[in-house]
Scaffold this motif. Structure first.
Motif, PDB file in Angstrom:
ATOM      1  N   TYR A  64       0.835  -1.205   0.000  1.00 22.32           N
ATOM      2  CA  TYR A  64       0.000   0.000   0.000  1.00 22.32           C
ATOM      3  C   TYR A  64       0.872   1.258   0.000  1.00 22.32           C
ATOM      4  CZ  TYR A  64       1.654  -0.971   4.560  1.00 22.32           C
ATOM      5  OH  TYR A  64       2.518  -1.289   5.583  1.00 22.32           O
ATOM      6  N   ARG A  65       2.158   1.169   0.370  1.00 24.83           N
ATOM      7  CA  ARG A  65       3.039   2.344   0.292  1.00 24.83           C
ATOM      8  C   ARG A  65       3.768   2.274  -1.052  1.00 24.83           C
ATOM      9  NH1 ARG A  65       3.738   5.144   4.466  1.00 24.83           N
ATOM     10  NH2 ARG A  65       3.594   3.452   5.970  1.00 24.83           N
ATOM     11  N   ALA A 113      -2.598  -4.461   0.265  1.00 23.00           N
ATOM     12  CA  ALA A 113      -2.877  -3.786   1.537  1.00 23.00           C
ATOM     13  C   ALA A 113      -2.791  -4.730   2.724  1.00 23.00           C
ATOM     14  CB  ALA A 113      -4.257  -3.138   1.482  1.00 23.00           C
ATOM     15  N   ILE A 114      -2.806  -6.030   2.458  1.00 22.79           N
ATOM     16  CA  ILE A 114      -2.677  -7.001   3.553  1.00 22.79           C
ATOM     17  C   ILE A 114      -1.188  -7.268   3.728  1.00 22.79           C
ATOM     18  CG2 ILE A 114      -3.274  -9.309   4.379  1.00 22.79           C
ATOM     19  CD1 ILE A 114      -5.649  -7.306   4.091  1.00 22.79           C
ATOM     20  N   VAL A 115      -0.677  -6.934   4.899  1.00 25.37           N
ATOM     21  CA  VAL A 115       0.768  -7.012   5.137  1.00 25.37           C
ATOM     22  C   VAL A 115       1.286  -8.430   4.860  1.00 25.37           C
ATOM     23  CG1 VAL A 115       2.558  -6.813   6.907  1.00 25.37           C
ATOM     24  CG2 VAL A 115       0.744  -5.096   6.773  1.00 25.37           C
ATOM     25  N   GLY A 143       7.620  -4.048   3.866  1.00 23.80           N
ATOM     26  CA  GLY A 143       8.171  -3.281   4.978  1.00 23.80           C
ATOM     27  C   GLY A 143       8.819  -4.167   6.025  1.00 23.80           C
ATOM     28  N   ASP A 144       9.494  -3.544   6.965  1.00 22.18           N
ATOM     29  CA  ASP A 144      10.127  -4.278   8.076  1.00 22.18           C
ATOM     30  C   ASP A 144       9.094  -5.088   8.867  1.00 22.18           C
ATOM     31  OD1 ASP A 144       9.988  -1.171   8.404  1.00 22.18           O
ATOM     32  OD2 ASP A 144       9.387  -1.968  10.347  1.00 22.18           O
ATOM     33  N   GLY A 145       7.898  -4.490   9.060  1.00 17.82           N
ATOM     34  CA  GLY A 145       6.852  -5.176   9.825  1.00 17.82           C
ATOM     35  C   GLY A 145       6.441  -6.482   9.168  1.00 17.82           C
ATOM     36  N   SER A 146       6.521  -6.520   7.852  1.00 17.94           N
ATOM     37  CA  SER A 146       6.086  -7.708   7.108  1.00 17.94           C
ATOM     38  C   SER A 146       6.968  -8.918   7.394  1.00 17.94           C
ATOM     39  CB  SER A 146       6.124  -7.427   5.605  1.00 17.94           C
ATOM     40  OG  SER A 146       5.690  -6.120   5.347  1.00 17.94           O
ATOM     41  N   ASN A 173      12.026   0.954   7.312  1.00 18.65           N
ATOM     42  CA  ASN A 173      11.887   2.380   7.656  1.00 18.65           C
ATOM     43  C   ASN A 173      11.721   2.575   9.163  1.00 18.65           C
ATOM     44  OD1 ASN A 173       9.256   1.585   8.101  1.00 18.65           O
ATOM     45  ND2 ASN A 173       8.399   2.686   6.362  1.00 18.65           N
ATOM     46  N   TYR A 175       9.717   1.641  11.396  1.00 19.58           N
ATOM     47  CA  TYR A 175       8.403   1.631  12.045  1.00 19.58           C
ATOM     48  C   TYR A 175       7.428   0.736  11.292  1.00 19.58           C
ATOM     49  CZ  TYR A 175       9.867   5.675  14.761  1.00 19.58           C
ATOM     50  OH  TYR A 175      10.528   6.495  15.633  1.00 19.58           O
ATOM     51  N   GLY A 176       6.559   0.064  12.033  1.00 14.81           N
ATOM     52  CA  GLY A 176       5.384  -0.586  11.471  1.00 14.81           C
ATOM     53  C   GLY A 176       4.201   0.135  12.090  1.00 14.81           C
ATOM     54  N   GLU A 177       3.449   0.839  11.278  1.00 16.71           N
ATOM     55  CA  GLU A 177       2.452   1.782  11.779  1.00 16.71           C
ATOM     56  C   GLU A 177       3.103   2.701  12.819  1.00 16.71           C
ATOM     57  OE1 GLU A 177      -1.049  -0.664  12.760  1.00 16.71           O
ATOM     58  OE2 GLU A 177      -2.008   0.152  10.973  1.00 16.71           O
ATOM     59  N   HIS A 242       2.481   7.300   9.190  1.00 19.78           N
ATOM     60  CA  HIS A 242       2.117   6.031   8.559  1.00 19.78           C
ATOM     61  C   HIS A 242       1.116   6.232   7.430  1.00 19.78           C
ATOM     62  CE1 HIS A 242       0.873   1.946   7.899  1.00 19.78           C
ATOM     63  NE2 HIS A 242      -0.367   2.260   8.212  1.00 19.78           N
TER      64      HIS A 242
END
Ligand SMILES: Cc1ncc(C[n+]2csc(CCOP(=O)(O)OP(=O)(O)O)c2C)c(N)n1
Ligand SMILES: [Mg+2]
Length: 317
Positions: A64-65, A113-115, A143-146, A173, A175-177, A242
């Protein structure tokens, strides 16, 4: 290393992406965009450095980013604005919006959009490339959160065991959210997660477009030679929050300023100057990018809203 001419094209694309994101934020504040949006200001070197290392026939998937990644692949600025504005001339006829930009014609196989959901799809595209012997690679941004999502581990495991031509590109980056990475992730170096899946893991400066381009080019060459996937961790930072309504107040004082000083666009301009590229050529790239964004936005804003009949098209039941 890429030629100065190529670096100038990268600069222009990065400035277009920055300008695009700034305009999207403005469109939001004017209430012209429905839904949410996640801007990639500050992360342009990841999108451009990585996508410019691909060749025709390769595929790219993103999150989504993903406005920057889709534009870096060569999606038209006007069609991308139009998609975010919900117009019929949008990349997906206005039905997808900010989080679902897709343009298969340029190799952009979807924004998700679904991580983590798209990592197995990237692995699947790589399987198809290997099966048909097309020589293509698939590039997957996340992302890192993924990297804490089950699908990340399944996708890397399968790609590792079958030596599939996929480039897993993590934009770390920090952060995750609204959560700093240290509060969600027990390892500091995400590239080390590659060890579990039998592939190289490399960490690069994600604000250095040349470093990103080199790492992805090397990973693509390995993949095309049948040597399998690579996990690339690019260290970067999002300048904004975010999503659209997040002012990013949870960030420690001084952190944003520190990263603004490492702005990927300014750094590429400095490199070009160091290489002896004329200031006029750099100014021209900026002027061309600004003009392209402005003209594309005008065209998108003038495009009609979709007619009601469109609601019954592109549906399967
Ligand atoms: C499976 C799933 N869980 C939770 C969410 C809610 N969510 C949206 S973005 C996000 C943060 C992801 O962080 P990261 O992967 O680091 O990407 P970034 O936004 O930093 O680019 C979360 C938890 C989601 N979209 N999907
Ligand atoms: Mg993140």
């Amino acid at each position: 290393m890429a030629s100065d001419e190529r670096l100038l094209s990268m600069l222009r694309r990065m400035i277009e992406i920055r300008g695009f994101e700034d305009e999207v934020q403005r469109l939001f504040t004017k209430n012209l965009v429905r839904g949410s949006t996640h801007l990639c200001n500050g992360q342009e070197a990841c999108a451009v450095g990585a996508c410019f290392a691909l060749r025709e026939g390769d595929s790219m998937l993103c999150t989504y980013r993903g406005h920057g990644a889709v534009l870096a692949m060569g999606a038209p600025l006007d069609g991308t604005f139009a998609e975010i504005l919900g117009r019929e001339s949008g990349l997906c006829r206005g039905k997808g919006g900010s989080m679902h930009l897709t343009d298969v014609g340029v190799g952009a196989y979807g924004s998700f959009a679904i991580v983590g959901a798209h990592l197995p799809i990237a692995t699947g595209l790589a399987f198809a490339a290997k099966h048909t012997g097309s020589g293509a690679v698939s590039l997957c941004f996340f992302g890192d959160g993924s990297t804490n999502i089950g699908a990340f581990h399944e996708a890397l495991n399968l790609a590792g065991i079958w030596k599939l031509p996929v480039l897993f590109f993590c934009e770390n980056n920090l952060y995750g959210e609204y959560s700093p990475i240290a509060t969600t992730t027990p390892v500091e170096r995400l590239a080390s997660r590659a060890d579990s899946y039998g592939m190289p893991g490399v960490r690069v400066d994600g604000n250095d477009v040349v470093a990103v381009h080199t790492a992805v080019s090397e990973a693509a060459a390995r993949a095309r030679a049948g040597e399998g996937p690579t996990l690339i961790e690019a260290m970067t930072y999002r300048h904004r929050g975010h999503s659209r309504t997040d002012p990013g107040k949870y960030r420690p004082a001084g952190e944003l300023a520190e990263w603004l000083a490492k702005d990927p666009i300014t750094r590429l301009e400095a490199l070009l100057a160091e290489n002896g590229v004329a200031p006029e050529a750099i100014a021209q790239a900026r002027a061309d990018a600004d003009k392209a964004v402005e003209a594309a936005l005008e065209r998108a804003l003038a495009a009609p809203e979709p007619g009601l009949a469109l609601i019954e098209e592109d549906v399967y039941a």
